[in-house]
Write an enzyme that holds these catalytic residues in place. Structure first.
Site, PDB file in Angstrom:
ATOM      1  N   GLY A   1     -84.461  25.805  19.425  1.00 19.38           N
ATOM      2  CA  GLY A   1     -84.700  24.603  20.106  1.00 19.38           C
ATOM      3  C   GLY A   1     -83.588  23.932  19.880  1.00 19.38           C
ATOM      4  N   GLY A   2     -83.033  22.610  20.859  1.00 16.77           N
ATOM      5  CA  GLY A   2     -82.232  22.226  20.945  1.00 16.77           C
ATOM      6  C   GLY A   2     -81.139  22.514  20.190  1.00 16.77           C
ATOM      7  N   ASP A   3     -80.295  22.128  18.899  1.00 12.57           N
ATOM      8  CA  ASP A   3     -78.828  22.952  18.767  1.00 12.57           C
ATOM      9  C   ASP A   3     -79.691  23.292  17.052  1.00 12.57           C
ATOM     10  OD1 ASP A   3     -79.452  20.695  16.965  1.00 12.57           O
ATOM     11  OD2 ASP A   3     -77.309  19.810  16.320  1.00 12.57           O
ATOM     12  N   GLU A   4     -80.528  23.744  17.437  1.00 14.93           N
ATOM     13  CA  GLU A   4     -81.212  24.727  15.864  1.00 14.93           C
ATOM     14  C   GLU A   4     -81.380  25.886  16.573  1.00 14.93           C
ATOM     15  OE1 GLU A   4     -84.590  23.813  14.519  1.00 14.93           O
ATOM     16  OE2 GLU A   4     -83.911  22.055  13.162  1.00 14.93           O
TER      17      GLU A   4
ATOM     18  N   LEU B   1     -76.373  23.078  14.576  1.00 14.07           N
ATOM     19  CA  LEU B   1     -74.364  22.339  14.415  1.00 14.07           C
ATOM     20  C   LEU B   1     -74.717  21.562  13.864  1.00 14.07           C
ATOM     21  CD1 LEU B   1     -74.283  23.702  18.083  1.00 14.07           C
ATOM     22  CD2 LEU B   1     -73.742  24.741  16.015  1.00 14.07           C
TER      23      LEU B   1
END
Length: 575
Positions: free
Chosen positions: A487-490, A447
């Site tokens: 993980g995160g925005d991945e 993102l």
């Protein structure tokens, strides 16, 4: 309590002699029954193998006929004939040869010479129409270039033969071939320079072919034929065949589950199975063989089977069983009369307890037993307490295990598969692609400016954005694709089978278009955009690390190109 378990057990021991007699008789019956079944299984398997060899031989003969017709058509070189009279004469000669073959082979329903010109226009065509042979005149000849048996055959070198998948013939104007199970046997026709200018197509009526092959088989044998996926092509119940042609696929492995081993295991050539659909077919015993009749195509093999009702096999064993039962009954009648009351009193509660044990084992349900005041009553109450305790522990263990398994394999925020599951599926997909030679793709999604969005609107709304993105990715992909959060925005998507890279481009464009739309989250209109990168197997790498690395690099190439776009790898220009 007047009589205890010891007295009842003594009565049971008194019947030991009767049981020995009965068990001996039963063993004799079971042994003869088993030996007879084994013999029939061997006979069925041998007959199926012979029928398979005959089918392969018939197909090879048809292929030779197709090559012969191609050689004749090649010598005529119709594409070089300019004079209309000479062309008509040559076409009539070829049609005469077609008629001769149709007369000799009742399983042939149509023979055609199709030109490469005019969108695959038929040049010569002779059809079987009932008992008559019809040469179709030039005004009714059709263009067939859009059929796979035409354009696939034209890719073959001269002398090669293509066998089509077995389908129902829906071609308009096919006379007796309409609605029949059909196999197209086709081969290219080349001129003296080796240039392909036409093809020969022979339509085979599969029902007629199998009638000829079955003529020497016993009447009670039932023939089965299925394609590489298990779709029924020939079956005693014709309403179950070609279900894929009517939107209701029916598989041979649903009726004979063991047949799935032949579909999945290329090293397995034959097996014997029994049907599970007893209401429709009764008990059937059947032998199946795998025939590699078309190894160079996706339809590389078919399954051929012969079945026989088990009741016919066991008629002789049943008569022997009746005689054995009469002997056992004669020797047991007096003892059974004396011990009837004792055995009944003992077996009834034991039977109830046995049924309760089986019910609990099968359905995990507690069966209420009649109350008793003897030793069996104590045992029944103890057993019930044990069942209740076991059920309690099982429920706790099942809940804990399910929760742990889901937590270990899924992202708790989005519900998507996590990194571990993604890499497991990628490893499995790579193994399949190496065997099949097909492509797969890995799509990396990151993102844009998500940290700013998270800082400005709060982590709670950021979590809802991630959930919305997960739903967006799921909705834009196929069920067979794997969408995971690393993980995160991945995020990452695995496309296990890629027939054409342009399909991936279409998905990328669809995702890109959806990321241009605003999302309404918790009353906020949020615009979320993403940079995406794709890697292809085997173009960008032949292992997990290389594919993921190339997809990641392609994603960063998209970010460097201004974000809110996608790229295939660092050498590609972002779209």
């Amino acid at each position: 309590m007047k009589y205890g378990i010891a007295f009842k057990l003594g009565c049971l021991l008194a019947l030991f002699g009767i049981l020995v007699t009965g068990l001996t008789g039963y063993y004799s019956y079971s042994s003869s029954r088993s030996m007879l079944l084994k013999a029939v299984e061997r006979d069925l398997l041998t007959a199926a193998q012979v029928l398979g060899r005959n089918l392969s031989s018939s197909i090879e003969n048809i292929s030779r006929d197709a090559r012969l017709l191609a050689d004749v058509a090649s010598t005529r070189e119709l594409q070089m004939v300019i004079d209309q009279g000479e062309r008509v004469h040559a076409e009539n000669d070829i049609a005469t040869l077609f008629r001769s073959l149709l007369l000799v082979h009742p399983e042939y329903v149509q023979i055609r010479l199709i030109s490469t010109a005019g969108h695959g226009l038929e040049q010569v065509r002779v059809d079987r129409d009932g008992e008559q042979l019809v040469q179709v005149d030039s005004s009714n000849l059709q263009e067939k270039g859009h059929y796979s048996y035409v354009f696939d055959t034209l890719r073959l070198p001269p002398g090669e033969v293509r066998l089509s998948p077995i389908v129902l013939n829906h071609e308009q104007g096919a006379h007796s071939g309409v609605g029949k199970p059909t196999l197209h046997v086709s081969t290219p026709v080349a001129d003296r320079k080796g240039q392909v200018f036409a093809l020969i197509v022979i339509n085979i009526d599969l029902d007629q072919l199998f009638k000829q092959l079955q003529s020497d088989l016993p009447e009670q044998y039932q023939v089965y034929l299925a394609n590489r996926w298990g779709d029924l092509l020939i079956h005693p119940d014709q309403q179950r065949t070609f279900g894929f042609d009517q939107g209701r696929r029916q598989f041979i492995q649903d009726e004979f589950p063991e047949v799935a081993q032949l579909l999945l295991n290329e090293k397995r050539a034959s097996l014997v199975s029994r049907s599970v659909d007893k209401e429709r077919n009764g008990n059937l015993v059947a032998a199946f063989v795998r025939l590699d009749i078309n190894p160079k195509t996706a339809e590389r093999f078919v399954l051929l089977g012969l079945g026989q009702p088990q009741k016919l096999v066991l008629e002789e064993a049943s008569r022997l069983g009746q005689r054995i039962a009469q002997i056992v009954l004669l020797f047991s009648l007096l003892a059974l009369t004396i011990a009837f009351i004792a055995s009944r009193a003992l077996t009834r509660p034991l039977k109830s307890m046995t049924e309760a044990v089986q019910l609990f084992s099968r359905e995990r349900r507690i069966h209420e037993l009649p109350p008793r005041r003897d030793e069996l009553g104590v045992l029944a109450r103890s057993f019930r307490e044990m069942q209740e305790e076991i059920l309690t522990h099982l429920e706790e263990l099942t809940e804990s295990r399910s929760a742990l398994e889901h937590l270990a394999r899924h992202d708790p925020l989005t519900g998507l598969p996590n990194r571990r599951v993604f890499f497991e599926r990628l490893e499995h997909a790579l193994a399949n692609s190496r065997r099949s030679g097909k492509q797969l793709a890995v799509l990396f999604v990151d993102l844009d400016h998500f940290k700013q969005l998270n800082d400005n609107l709060g982590h709670s709304l950021g979590d809802h954005v991630l959930q919305a993105v997960a739903n967006l990715l799921r909705s834009a992909t196929r069920e067979s694709d794997t969408v995971a959060r690393l993980g995160g925005d991945e995020f990452v998507i695995l496309f296990e089978v890629v027939e054409d890279p342009q399909h991936i481009v279409a998905i990328l464009e669809k995702l890109h278009d959806r990321f241009q739309l605003s999302m309404l989250i918790d009353g906020h209109e949020v615009k979320v955009q993403a940079s995406m990168g794709v890697s292809l197997f085997p173009r960008d790498g032949d292992d997990i690390e290389a594919l993921v690395q190339q997809a990641d690099r392609a994603m960063y190439a998209a970010k460097n190109a201004g974000r809110n776009t996608y790229a295939f790898n660092l050498s590609d220009t972002p779209s």
